[in-house]
Design a protein around this motif. Structure first.
Motif, PDB file in Angstrom:
ATOM      1  N   HIS A 259      42.967  43.689  55.080  1.00  0.00           N
ATOM      2  CA  HIS A 259      42.483  42.722  54.081  1.00  0.00           C
ATOM      3  C   HIS A 259      40.967  42.830  54.081  1.00  0.00           C
ATOM      4  CE1 HIS A 259      46.523  41.208  54.130  1.00  0.00           C
ATOM      5  NE2 HIS A 259      46.427  40.884  55.399  1.00  0.00           N
ATOM      6  N   GLU A 260      40.441  43.556  53.126  1.00  0.00           N
ATOM      7  CA  GLU A 260      39.024  43.913  53.177  1.00  0.00           C
ATOM      8  C   GLU A 260      38.102  42.863  52.587  1.00  0.00           C
ATOM      9  OE1 GLU A 260      38.664  47.705  51.355  1.00  0.00           O
ATOM     10  OE2 GLU A 260      39.728  48.761  52.941  1.00  0.00           O
ATOM     11  N   VAL A 261      38.661  41.821  51.980  1.00  0.00           N
ATOM     12  CA  VAL A 261      37.823  40.873  51.251  1.00  0.00           C
ATOM     13  C   VAL A 261      37.709  39.547  51.997  1.00  0.00           C
ATOM     14  CG1 VAL A 261      37.470  39.697  49.059  1.00  0.00           C
ATOM     15  CG2 VAL A 261      38.539  41.944  49.101  1.00  0.00           C
ATOM     16  N   GLN A 262      36.479  39.158  52.306  1.00  0.00           N
ATOM     17  CA  GLN A 262      36.234  37.885  52.970  1.00  0.00           C
ATOM     18  C   GLN A 262      35.714  36.885  51.933  1.00  0.00           C
ATOM     19  OE1 GLN A 262      33.774  38.309  56.484  1.00  0.00           O
ATOM     20  NE2 GLN A 262      34.341  40.462  56.691  1.00  0.00           N
ATOM     21  N   VAL A 263      36.407  35.767  51.807  1.00  0.00           N
ATOM     22  CA  VAL A 263      36.002  34.724  50.863  1.00  0.00           C
ATOM     23  C   VAL A 263      36.036  33.401  51.613  1.00  0.00           C
ATOM     24  CG1 VAL A 263      36.411  33.682  48.612  1.00  0.00           C
ATOM     25  CG2 VAL A 263      37.089  36.053  49.008  1.00  0.00           C
TER      26      VAL A 263
ATOM     27  N   PHE B  96      38.401  40.542  45.684  1.00  0.00           N
ATOM     28  CA  PHE B  96      39.518  39.724  46.159  1.00  0.00           C
ATOM     29  C   PHE B  96      40.646  39.727  45.145  1.00  0.00           C
ATOM     30  CE2 PHE B  96      41.920  35.783  46.267  1.00  0.00           C
ATOM     31  CZ  PHE B  96      42.267  35.690  47.609  1.00  0.00           C
ATOM     32  N   MET B  97      40.319  39.617  43.864  1.00  0.00           N
ATOM     33  CA  MET B  97      41.346  39.579  42.822  1.00  0.00           C
ATOM     34  C   MET B  97      42.155  40.874  42.798  1.00  0.00           C
ATOM     35  SD  MET B  97      41.294  36.642  41.346  1.00  0.00           S
ATOM     36  CE  MET B  97      42.122  36.892  39.780  1.00  0.00           C
ATOM     37  N   LEU B  98      41.470  41.995  42.940  1.00  0.00           N
ATOM     38  CA  LEU B  98      42.174  43.278  42.933  1.00  0.00           C
ATOM     39  C   LEU B  98      43.077  43.406  44.152  1.00  0.00           C
ATOM     40  CD1 LEU B  98      39.241  45.593  41.747  1.00  0.00           C
ATOM     41  CD2 LEU B  98      41.222  44.863  40.410  1.00  0.00           C
TER      42      LEU B  98
END
Length: 382
Positions: free
Chosen positions: A154-158, A351-353
């Motif tokens: 999970h490459e996206v940090q939000v 994140f959306m992708l």
């Protein structure tokens, strides 16, 4: 007390309950209920190694189970034991590498419990190992994981959506060693995470010699609180999972009188009495948990409108709605609440992708419209 587990066939549930309550369960196959169905249920609930050990230890009762079924359970248990040997070595190396760069993580959930509460670590299946780090160490930890050859899943940090990163690496033996690196103790409630960590979570940590000199985990009191809250955070989406309830069962029975007092006091401070009482009584109904007297009294304490109790509602839409309202209530001001709403409605493109498993950025407008529509459905439909 009759308790059902979502996704678990009633026949499987009844057999498991009778086995773990020592009621002399006997296998009875029917046209609708087969060995295949039973094994799939037991494995999905994380109970296969424990079940095999329980049946095998009761020689007089083993003959009541088909040999083919016992062989399936035995194979699953042996596979888990083999994985455990590889996973333990990998974890020891990782913790040593963390120590070298000045990161002291806390081990969470199944991995530390498997080495402290279970007779053998392989009896507690898990798909990954969870570690809690300081928020300040996020970048350092990410760089180290990549340097060591772990692939980020999970490459996206939000900040307001995803407060963990997941990594995986294939070993020479063909196993995948997976890690979830958390910098917030719970994704579903920032206020609980903040209050829980501020309650000297790291200061109360205990050494875990079974995993080497660099291993540390939650105290039993904190581990029980966390197990109860973690169960509630997943409840509306997927219901109970029996291995999580078995963790709670073992933790309750492992507490000393002093730890029971500390647990009850801390739960009152965090205002999650109803969540913990529900988790413990549910575990008790499945596994016959023997609770100390003070804990028994605690289970019947009256609670007045605890906000966290809403997490125990069923249904995905209900869960997202309640989680969101709880999160908004716990944020410090309107500016932070606005940031939370904005980020949830319009997360970063990356994140959306990732969230919708797409690669082309041209599709982003449609994805944002879809997310907005999904949000409306969740909050407007009853």
């Amino acid at each position: 007390m009759t308790v059902t587990v979502r996704g678990l066939h009633p026949e499987t549930g009844e057999l498991l309950r009778r086995v773990f309550l020592g009621q002399g369960a006997r296998w009875q196959e029917s046209r609708e209920f087969s060995e295949e169905v039973f094994c799939e249920d037991v494995i999905s609930q994380g109970m296969a190694p424990l079940l095999f050990r329980r049946i095998a230890s009761e020689v007089s009762n083993a003959s009541a189970w088909p040999e083919s079924l016992l062989l399936r359970l035995r194979k699953t248990a042996l596979h888990q034991a083999a994985f455990e040997l590889v996973a333990e070595l990998d974890l020891r190396h990782l913790l040593a590498a963390f120590a070298q760069v000045g990161i002291s993580p806390l081990l969470l959930k199944g991995t530390p419990l498997s080495h402290t509460l279970y007779p053998e670590p392989g009896l507690r299946p898990r798909c990954d190992t969870d570690l809690l780090i300081s928020g300040e160490d996020r970048e350092k930890a990410a760089n180290l994981m990549k340097k060591l050859g772990y692939t980020p899943l999970h490459e996206v940090q939000v900040d307001y959506i995803n407060t963990q990163m997941s990594y995986s690496k294939k070993t020479a033996q063909g196993f995948s060693c997976c890690y979830d690196i958390h910098w917030q103790v719970s994704n579903c409630n920032r206020q609980f995470s903040r209050d829980f960590v501020n309650g000297k979570l790291f200061g109360n940590a205990e050494a875990l010699p079974a995993l080497g000199e660099n291993a540390q985990t939650l105290s039993k009191v904190d581990a029980l609180i966390f197990s109860c809250f973690h169960r509630a955070g997943h409840f509306s989406h997927s219901g109970d999972r029996l291995i999580w309830l078995y963790d709670i069962h073992l933790l309750c029975q492992a507490l000393t009188a002093q730890e029971v007092t500390a647990f009850c006091q801390r739960v009152k401070e965090l205002q999650i009495i109803s969540l913990c009482a529900n988790a413990i009584t549910t575990a008790q109904s499945w596994f016959g948990t023997v609770c100390p007297e003070e804990l028994k009294l605690f289970l019947y304490e009256k609670t007045e409108n605890e906000a966290a109790a809403q997490l125990l509602g069923s249904g995905r839409r209900h869960g997202i709605r309640k989680h969101t309202l709880l999160e908004l209530k716990g944020l410090s001001g309107w500016q932070e609440r606005f940031s939370y709403i904005l980020q949830n409605l319009f997360p970063p493109a990356e994140f959306m992708l990732w969230r919708y498993n797409k690669k082309k950025k041209l599709i982003l407008p449609w994805l944002y419209a879809r997310r907005f529509a999904e949000g409306l459905i969740i909050f407007l439909r009853k």
